[in-house]
Design a protein around this motif. Structure first.
Motif, PDB file in Angstrom:
ATOM      1  N   PHE A 232       0.720  -1.298   0.319  1.00  0.00           N
ATOM      2  CA  PHE A 232       0.359   0.045  -0.295  1.00  0.00           C
ATOM      3  C   PHE A 232       0.772   1.248  -0.012  1.00  0.00           C
ATOM      4  O   PHE A 232       0.282   2.402  -0.378  1.00  0.00           O
ATOM      5  CB  PHE A 232      -1.205  -0.692   0.928  1.00  0.00           C
ATOM      6  N   PHE A 233       2.082   0.937   0.096  1.00  0.00           N
ATOM      7  CA  PHE A 233       2.899   2.420   0.521  1.00  0.00           C
ATOM      8  C   PHE A 233       3.122   2.527  -1.101  1.00  0.00           C
ATOM      9  O   PHE A 233       4.091   3.500  -1.687  1.00  0.00           O
ATOM     10  CB  PHE A 233       4.036   2.330   1.548  1.00  0.00           C
TER      11      PHE A 233
ATOM     12  N   ASP B 212       0.250   3.980  -3.059  1.00  0.00           N
ATOM     13  CA  ASP B 212       0.198   5.620  -2.699  1.00  0.00           C
ATOM     14  C   ASP B 212       1.038   6.060  -3.440  1.00  0.00           C
ATOM     15  O   ASP B 212       0.704   7.562  -4.014  1.00  0.00           O
ATOM     16  CB  ASP B 212      -0.074   5.895  -0.771  1.00  0.00           C
TER      17      ASP B 212
ATOM     18  N   ARG C 281      -0.180   9.312  -5.344  1.00  0.00           N
ATOM     19  CA  ARG C 281       1.496  10.309  -5.628  1.00  0.00           C
ATOM     20  C   ARG C 281       1.702  11.351  -6.747  1.00  0.00           C
ATOM     21  O   ARG C 281       1.293  12.423  -6.206  1.00  0.00           O
ATOM     22  CB  ARG C 281       1.565   9.784  -4.253  1.00  0.00           C
TER      23      ARG C 281
END
Length: 64
Positions: free
Chosen positions: A44-45, A48, A52
């Protein structure tokens, strides 16, 4: 409604049917949970980060 003595007797009988995990099973399962939580957090990092970065680049193109 059953009387309290009968209820307690039934509860004890049901508790006797429970098969508790061994210490090894608990430790193995706990380690697997930590590993999976770490892998999901890394995933998930990265997702993201990609979203982003894409949003930042897209907004720079629009505003720029």
């Amino acid at each position: 409604m059953a009387n309290p003595v009968q209820f307690i007797s039934q509860v004890r009988a049901e508790v006797g049917k429970i098969t508790w995990p061994t210490r090894r099973e608990v430790v193995t399962t706990t380690i697997m949970v930590f590993i999976m939580a770490t892998l999901f957090s890394i995933f998930f990092f990265l997702v993201d980060l990609v979203i982003r970065t894409g949003m930042t680049q897209g907004l720079r193109l629009i505003s720029g």
